[in-house]
Design a protein around this motif. Structure first.
Motif, mmCIF file in Angstrom:
data_model
loop_
_atom_site.group_PDB
_atom_site.id
_atom_site.type_symbol
_atom_site.label_atom_id
_atom_site.label_comp_id
_atom_site.label_asym_id
_atom_site.label_seq_id
_atom_site.Cartn_x
_atom_site.Cartn_y
_atom_site.Cartn_z
ATOM 1 N N SER A 327 2.722 1.219 1.757
ATOM 2 C CA SER A 327 3.592 1.046 2.926
ATOM 3 C C SER A 327 2.884 0.375 4.099
ATOM 4 C CB SER A 327 4.145 2.407 3.375
ATOM 5 O OG SER A 327 3.114 3.269 3.805
ATOM 6 N N TYR A 328 1.635 -0.041 3.892
ATOM 7 C CA TYR A 328 0.859 -0.681 4.965
ATOM 8 C C TYR A 328 0.995 -2.192 4.865
ATOM 9 C CZ TYR A 328 -2.967 -1.393 8.287
ATOM 10 O OH TYR A 328 -3.708 -1.745 9.383
ATOM 11 N N LYS A 329 1.511 -2.789 5.912
ATOM 12 C CA LYS A 329 1.711 -4.246 5.900
ATOM 13 C C LYS A 329 0.376 -4.966 5.839
ATOM 14 C CE LYS A 329 6.084 -4.258 8.461
ATOM 15 N NZ LYS A 329 6.798 -4.738 9.676
ATOM 16 N N GLY A 330 0.410 -6.149 5.255
ATOM 17 C CA GLY A 330 -0.816 -6.918 5.089
ATOM 18 C C GLY A 330 -1.286 -6.818 3.651
ATOM 19 N N ARG A 331 -2.516 -6.314 3.482
ATOM 20 C CA ARG A 331 -3.087 -6.247 2.140
ATOM 21 C C ARG A 331 -2.927 -4.864 1.507
ATOM 22 N NH1 ARG A 331 -8.468 -9.572 1.275
ATOM 23 N NH2 ARG A 331 -7.411 -9.762 -0.724
ATOM 24 N N GLY A 332 -2.126 -4.023 2.147
ATOM 25 C CA GLY A 332 -1.942 -2.671 1.641
ATOM 26 C C GLY A 332 -1.338 -2.628 0.245
ATOM 27 N N GLU A 333 -0.306 -3.441 0.004
ATOM 28 C CA GLU A 333 0.347 -3.428 -1.306
ATOM 29 C C GLU A 333 -0.601 -3.885 -2.403
ATOM 30 O OE1 GLU A 333 3.962 -5.603 -1.282
ATOM 31 O OE2 GLU A 333 5.017 -4.194 0.027
ATOM 32 N N GLU A 334 -1.427 -4.882 -2.100
ATOM 33 C CA GLU A 334 -2.400 -5.360 -3.089
ATOM 34 C C GLU A 334 -3.422 -4.272 -3.401
ATOM 35 O OE1 GLU A 334 -4.177 -8.904 -1.624
ATOM 36 O OE2 GLU A 334 -2.265 -9.918 -1.247
ATOM 37 N N ALA A 335 -3.894 -3.594 -2.354
ATOM 38 C CA ALA A 335 -4.868 -2.522 -2.548
ATOM 39 C C ALA A 335 -4.240 -1.362 -3.327
ATOM 40 C CB ALA A 335 -5.389 -2.033 -1.202
ATOM 41 N N ALA A 336 -2.956 -1.089 -3.059
ATOM 42 C CA ALA A 336 -2.252 -0.028 -3.774
ATOM 43 C C ALA A 336 -2.135 -0.364 -5.255
ATOM 44 C CB ALA A 336 -0.868 0.185 -3.170
ATOM 45 N N GLN A 337 -1.806 -1.598 -5.573
ATOM 46 C CA GLN A 337 -1.674 -2.010 -6.963
ATOM 47 C C GLN A 337 -3.020 -1.943 -7.685
ATOM 48 O OE1 GLN A 337 1.278 -2.747 -8.607
ATOM 49 N NE2 GLN A 337 -0.082 -2.594 -10.388
ATOM 50 N N PHE A 338 -4.088 -2.315 -6.979
ATOM 51 C CA PHE A 338 -5.428 -2.244 -7.568
ATOM 52 C C PHE A 338 -5.784 -0.797 -7.884
ATOM 53 C CE2 PHE A 338 -10.096 -2.094 -7.335
ATOM 54 C CZ PHE A 338 -10.412 -3.131 -8.196
ATOM 55 N N LEU A 339 -5.465 0.120 -6.963
ATOM 56 C CA LEU A 339 -5.724 1.540 -7.186
ATOM 57 C C LEU A 339 -4.883 2.071 -8.340
ATOM 58 C CD1 LEU A 339 -6.307 4.250 -4.558
ATOM 59 C CD2 LEU A 339 -4.568 4.659 -6.279
ATOM 60 N N PHE A 340 -3.646 1.605 -8.424
ATOM 61 C CA PHE A 340 -2.767 2.008 -9.528
ATOM 62 C C PHE A 340 -3.389 1.592 -10.859
ATOM 63 C CE2 PHE A 340 0.556 1.304 -12.618
ATOM 64 C CZ PHE A 340 1.418 2.379 -12.446
ATOM 65 N N ASP A 341 -3.833 0.336 -10.941
ATOM 66 C CA ASP A 341 -4.388 -0.192 -12.193
ATOM 67 C C ASP A 341 -5.705 0.483 -12.579
ATOM 68 O OD1 ASP A 341 -2.253 -1.942 -12.291
ATOM 69 O OD2 ASP A 341 -3.353 -3.610 -11.399
ATOM 70 N N LYS A 342 -6.536 0.807 -11.590
ATOM 71 C CA LYS A 342 -7.866 1.336 -11.865
ATOM 72 C C LYS A 342 -7.910 2.856 -12.013
ATOM 73 C CE LYS A 342 -10.198 -2.521 -11.852
ATOM 74 N NZ LYS A 342 -10.922 -2.985 -13.064
ATOM 75 N N ILE A 343 -6.997 3.549 -11.328
ATOM 76 C CA ILE A 343 -7.058 5.014 -11.312
ATOM 77 C C ILE A 343 -5.832 5.679 -11.930
ATOM 78 C CG2 ILE A 343 -7.326 7.064 -9.875
ATOM 79 C CD1 ILE A 343 -9.784 5.263 -9.878
ATOM 80 N N LEU A 344 -4.660 5.406 -11.377
ATOM 81 C CA LEU A 344 -3.465 6.148 -11.791
ATOM 82 C C LEU A 344 -3.023 5.811 -13.212
ATOM 83 C CD1 LEU A 344 -1.444 5.957 -8.451
ATOM 84 C CD2 LEU A 344 -2.611 7.944 -9.410
ATOM 85 N N GLU A 345 -2.987 4.546 -13.543
ATOM 86 C CA GLU A 345 -2.569 4.143 -14.889
ATOM 87 C C GLU A 345 -3.484 4.724 -15.964
ATOM 88 O OE1 GLU A 345 -0.440 2.739 -17.764
ATOM 89 O OE2 GLU A 345 0.036 1.596 -15.966
ATOM 90 N N PRO A 346 -4.809 4.573 -15.857
ATOM 91 C CA PRO A 346 -5.692 5.173 -16.868
ATOM 92 C C PRO A 346 -5.581 6.698 -16.924
ATOM 93 C CG PRO A 346 -6.862 3.513 -15.590
ATOM 94 C CD PRO A 346 -5.554 3.741 -14.897
ATOM 95 N N LEU A 347 -5.381 7.332 -15.767
ATOM 96 C CA LEU A 347 -5.277 8.792 -15.727
ATOM 97 C C LEU A 347 -4.095 9.277 -16.553
ATOM 98 C CD1 LEU A 347 -6.307 11.449 -14.394
ATOM 99 C CD2 LEU A 347 -4.637 11.035 -12.579
ATOM 100 N N TRP A 348 -2.949 8.601 -16.400
ATOM 101 C CA TRP A 348 -1.755 9.022 -17.131
ATOM 102 C C TRP A 348 -1.755 8.523 -18.573
ATOM 103 C CZ3 TRP A 348 2.243 12.315 -16.296
ATOM 104 C CH2 TRP A 348 2.272 12.935 -15.044
ATOM 105 N N SER A 349 -2.363 7.383 -18.815
ATOM 106 C CA SER A 349 -2.401 6.849 -20.181
ATOM 107 C C SER A 349 -3.252 7.720 -21.096
ATOM 108 C CB SER A 349 -2.964 5.417 -20.162
ATOM 109 O OG SER A 349 -2.105 4.555 -19.453
ATOM 110 N N ALA A 350 -4.195 8.428 -20.520
ATOM 111 C CA ALA A 350 -5.090 9.274 -21.307
ATOM 112 C C ALA A 350 -4.444 10.601 -21.694
ATOM 113 C CB ALA A 350 -6.377 9.537 -20.534
#
Length: 351
Positions: A327-350
Motif C-alpha cells: 500500500s506504499y506508493k512508489g517502490r512499495g509494490e515492487e518490494a512487496a512482490q519481492f518479499l512474496f516471491d522470496k518468503i511467503l510463496e516458499p513458506l506456503w509451497s513447503a
C-alpha cells in the motif's frame, strides 16, 4: 415464500434475457417439480433458426460457491440423460468464484440483475456490471475489521495448520464468538476447510490478494520526524526496550532484514504508544516533509503478531510487511512482490 409470485418472476427473468438474444425466436418455459431444497427447476425450449435447444434450469436462493457446485453436479447428471441440452443456473447474485465454477463446468448462469454468461450451441452472451452488488462484498467487509484481521494473521502465518476454535481464539487474542463468525464467512468463500482437526486455510493466495486490496498502512497513526543519528534503529530499539514497549521495524526497514529489495534511507517502525516521549528521548524533530523517521502507532495490536528477531531488532511479520509495502506508493509494490516471491510463496509451497 410466495411460490406463484417467485415463479412468475423467474419466468419473466428468463424470458426477458433469452428473448433479448437476436438468434432466439421463441422461449417455452415449463416448471418442473420442486426439489428437496425448495428450488424451482425449469425445462426451457428455445427456438433458434428452426432448431430446438433444450435448457435445464436450476434456480438457487443462494449464489455461494458450495451451492453452485452442488447444482452443477446435479445438472450434469440430468444432461447425461438428454441429447442437445445445456445447463443454466439462476440465482439472486453469484459470487465471483461461483461464476468461475460455472465457466469451468460449461454451465451458463444468470442473476436477478441480468448479469450472465449464456453459452449454448452457436450462442455466446456475457453481460456484467448491471449491479454493483457483489454477494461477497458484505462478507469481505466484515473480515477486515481489526479483531477479525487478527484471526487472518494467525491463519496466514501458520501454513497447513488446523485450528480448533478455542485455540485460534487464544492465539489471536479474540473471543470464541469472533472466531466462529470469521470461520463461517471463510467457509462461504471456500477459503478454509473444516474437519475434525479444526479449520485450515486452503486459499491463502485469494485471502492475501483480497486483503491487500482492502488494506492501507495509513490506517495507523503516522508521525514524521527527522534525525541526524545514523544508528537510529538500534537507539529506537533500546528506548522501547527500556520502556517495556513493543515495537517492530516495518515497511522497507523491516523488509531490508528479511528480503532486501531496495535501500531507502528512512526508518519505518511500529511503536506501541508514547510516540511523543520516544521522539523526545531520541531527539527527533517533527517535520511535515523530508522525514527520515516514520513512527506508526498501530490501529490494532494485531500488527505485532508473529514478530521476528533479526540482528537484535524486532521485525514485523512477513504478512504485515507485505500488506504495508503493497500500500506504499512508489517502490512499495515492487518490494512487496519481492518479499512474496522470496518468503511467503516458499513458506506456503513447503506445506
Amino acid at each position: 415464500m410466495e411460490t406463484n409470485k417467485d415463479d412468475r418472476r423467474i419466468q419473466e427473468l428468463l424470458r426477458k434475457n433469452l428473448l433479448a438474444i437476436p438468434l432466439i425466436n421463441s422461449v417455452d418455459i415449463q416448471p418442473t417439480a420442486k426439489d428437496q431444497q425448495g428450488a424451482e427447476d425449469y425445462r426451457v425450449m428455445l427456438g433458434v433458426s428452426g432448431e430446438d435447444i433444450h435448457l435445464i434450469v436450476e434456480v438457487l436462493g443462494n449464489g455461494e460457491p458450495r451451492y453452485v457446485r452442488q447444482s452443477i453436479s446435479k445438472i450434469h447428471e440430468w444432461l447425461q440423460r438428454m441429447d442437445h441440452a445445456y445447463g443454466l443456473i439462476v440465482a439472486p447474485a453469484l459470487f465471483d468464484k461461483s461464476a468461475a465454477l460455472c465457466r469451468e463446468a460449461g454451465i451458463s448462469y444468470l442473476d436477478f440483475s441480468g448479469n450472465c454468461r449464456l453459452s449454448f450451441q452457436n450462442i455466446y452472451i456475457e453481460r456484467t456490471g448491471n449491479s454493483d452488488l457483489r454477494p461477497e462484498k458484505k462478507l469481505l467487509k466484515s473480515l477486515y475489521y481489526p479483531k477479525a484481521e487478527r484471526i487472518l494473521r494467525v491463519l496466514l502465518a501458520n501454513p497447513g495448520r488446523s485450528w480448533k476454535t478455542e485455540a485460534l481464539a487464544r492465539e489471536a487474542g479474540v473471543s470464541i464468538g469472533m472466531v466462529f463468525k470469521v470461520k463461517q464467512h471463510l467457509l462461504k468463500l471456500e477459503w478454509v476447510r473444516d474437519s475434525r482437526d479444526g479449520m485450515q486455510l486452503i486459499a491463502w493466495r485469494e485471502l492475501l490478494e483480497d486483503w491487500k486490496r482492502n488494506y492501507t498502512y495509513q490506517k495507523n497513526h503516522i508521525s514524521q520526524f527527522y534525525s541526524l543519528d545514523n544508528g537510529i534503529e538500534q537507539e529506537l530499539a533500546k528506548v522501547c526496550s527500556n520502556r517495556n514497549l513493543r515495537y517492530a521495524m516495518a515497511l522497507f526497514t523491516g523488509a531490508a532484514r528479511v528480503a532486501p529489495y531496495t535501500r531507502i534511507k528512512q526508518l519505518f517502525a511500529y511503536v506501541e504508544k508514547d510516540v511523543t516521549l520516544i521522539s523526545s528521548e531520541l531527539d527527533l524533530k517533527p517535520v511535515d516533509s523530508g522525514a527520515n523517521v516514520t513512527l506508526l502507532t498501530p490501529y490494532d495490536q494485531g500488527v505485532f503478531y508473529g514478530l521476528q528477531k533479526i540482528d537484535g531488532l524486532m521485525i514485523a511479520s512477513p504478512v504485515q510487511l507485505y500488506l504495508d509495502l503493497n500500500s506504499y506508493k512508489g517502490r512499495g509494490e515492487e518490494a512487496a512482490q519481492f518479499l512474496f516471491d522470496k518468503i511467503l510463496e516458499p513458506l506456503w509451497s513447503a506445506n
